[in-house]
Design a protein around this motif. Sequence first.
Motif, mmCIF file in Angstrom:
data_model
loop_
_atom_site.group_PDB
_atom_site.id
_atom_site.type_symbol
_atom_site.label_atom_id
_atom_site.label_comp_id
_atom_site.label_asym_id
_atom_site.label_seq_id
_atom_site.Cartn_x
_atom_site.Cartn_y
_atom_site.Cartn_z
ATOM 1 N N GLY A 130 53.420 78.738 -8.456
ATOM 2 C CA GLY A 130 53.372 79.824 -9.668
ATOM 3 C C GLY A 130 52.357 81.085 -9.318
ATOM 4 O O GLY A 130 52.254 82.045 -9.652
ATOM 5 N N ASP A 131 51.176 80.334 -8.371
ATOM 6 C CA ASP A 131 50.103 81.325 -8.085
ATOM 7 C C ASP A 131 50.722 82.457 -7.239
ATOM 8 O O ASP A 131 51.643 82.266 -6.140
ATOM 9 N N ILE A 132 50.416 83.523 -7.452
ATOM 10 C CA ILE A 132 50.308 84.777 -6.424
ATOM 11 C C ILE A 132 48.988 85.046 -6.071
ATOM 12 O O ILE A 132 48.278 85.150 -7.043
ATOM 13 N N TYR A 133 48.654 85.105 -4.860
ATOM 14 C CA TYR A 133 47.465 85.280 -4.430
ATOM 15 C C TYR A 133 47.171 86.307 -3.276
ATOM 16 O O TYR A 133 48.185 86.611 -2.647
ATOM 17 N N THR A 134 46.333 86.944 -3.056
ATOM 18 C CA THR A 134 45.791 87.884 -2.100
ATOM 19 C C THR A 134 44.426 87.387 -1.558
ATOM 20 O O THR A 134 43.554 86.731 -2.127
ATOM 21 N N ARG A 135 44.302 87.416 -0.313
ATOM 22 C CA ARG A 135 43.254 86.935 0.391
ATOM 23 C C ARG A 135 42.695 88.405 1.350
ATOM 24 O O ARG A 135 43.468 88.967 1.861
ATOM 25 N N VAL A 136 41.503 88.739 1.226
ATOM 26 C CA VAL A 136 40.928 89.799 1.775
ATOM 27 C C VAL A 136 39.773 89.506 2.555
ATOM 28 O O VAL A 136 38.813 88.888 2.352
ATOM 29 N N GLY A 137 39.569 90.312 3.771
ATOM 30 C CA GLY A 137 38.491 90.020 4.529
ATOM 31 C C GLY A 137 38.299 90.757 5.974
ATOM 32 O O GLY A 137 39.158 91.796 5.987
ATOM 33 N N ILE A 138 37.633 90.383 6.814
ATOM 34 C CA ILE A 138 37.329 90.842 7.996
ATOM 35 C C ILE A 138 38.056 89.947 8.903
ATOM 36 O O ILE A 138 37.879 88.842 9.047
ATOM 37 N N ALA A 139 38.881 90.513 9.777
ATOM 38 C CA ALA A 139 39.422 89.759 10.693
ATOM 39 C C ALA A 139 39.090 90.316 12.141
ATOM 40 O O ALA A 139 38.969 91.496 12.508
ATOM 41 N N LYS A 140 39.061 89.340 13.213
ATOM 42 C CA LYS A 140 38.831 89.612 14.497
ATOM 43 C C LYS A 140 39.794 89.178 15.287
ATOM 44 O O LYS A 140 40.318 87.708 15.192
ATOM 45 N N VAL A 141 40.473 89.948 16.086
ATOM 46 C CA VAL A 141 41.672 89.599 16.966
ATOM 47 C C VAL A 141 41.118 89.419 18.450
ATOM 48 O O VAL A 141 40.638 90.312 18.958
ATOM 49 N N SER A 142 41.272 88.096 18.731
ATOM 50 C CA SER A 142 40.482 87.821 20.234
ATOM 51 C C SER A 142 41.938 87.405 20.992
ATOM 52 O O SER A 142 42.255 86.091 21.118
ATOM 53 N N PRO A 143 42.289 88.331 21.966
ATOM 54 C CA PRO A 143 43.391 87.953 22.887
ATOM 55 C C PRO A 143 43.009 87.000 23.738
ATOM 56 O O PRO A 143 41.730 86.794 24.095
ATOM 57 N N LYS A 144 43.932 86.321 24.389
ATOM 58 C CA LYS A 144 43.623 85.135 25.379
ATOM 59 C C LYS A 144 42.952 85.605 26.532
ATOM 60 O O LYS A 144 43.171 86.906 26.911
#
Length: 204
Positions: A27-41
């Motif tokens: 039943g939980d509705i959730y949101t996660r918020v933050g800073i993301a780092k995208v590191s290509p191979k």
Amino acid sequence: MRKPVLSALIATATLLVSGQVLAYGVGDIYTRVGIAKVSPKDDNGTLAGTLDVDVQDDSGFAFTLGYRFHDKLGVELLAAEPFDHDIKLNGSNLASTEHLPPTLTLQYYPMGGTASRVQPYAGVGVNYTHFMDEELDGGPELKLDNSWGAAGQLGVDLLIDEHWALNAAAWYLDIDTDAELGGSDIGEVEIDPIVVMGGISLRF
Ligand code: NI
């Protein structure tokens, strides 16, 4: 009320309240918020037989939306502002692209439905990456095709109370895109990044 009855009632009420505080599951509705780092191979392929491609890292604001349809199972969509990556060709910073990589995962929460304040999860799913604003210094038009691919995810919530948690999460995204230069196919760029995000979770 007699004292033993009263203390039994208080004990029951305390149990119920603490149960609600720690409820983490269906039943939980959730949101996660933050800073993301995208590191290509490291090795992103070779274009036109001669151009060694190296897509650089980028970081930005990201958020997710999720729903728990079972104590131990949920679905989550990763969204973000567009990431902007410089692209080195044969070692020189000559190109760039922006992209949006929405990712949908089906998640398993082994501790879901328990009172554990440490709630890890793992997910598998699909990524769609939309490329835009490709640029190439002094060259003909560079175009990167949109990409569909598999995605994997690991994360953990550290529960603070019934609504808030600290969150850390990582995704692996299989992003392979066909590149065109001036309308001609010149090969494939394999970005296949790890996305690492740190922030907070909010549950309703
Ligand atoms: Ni790939």
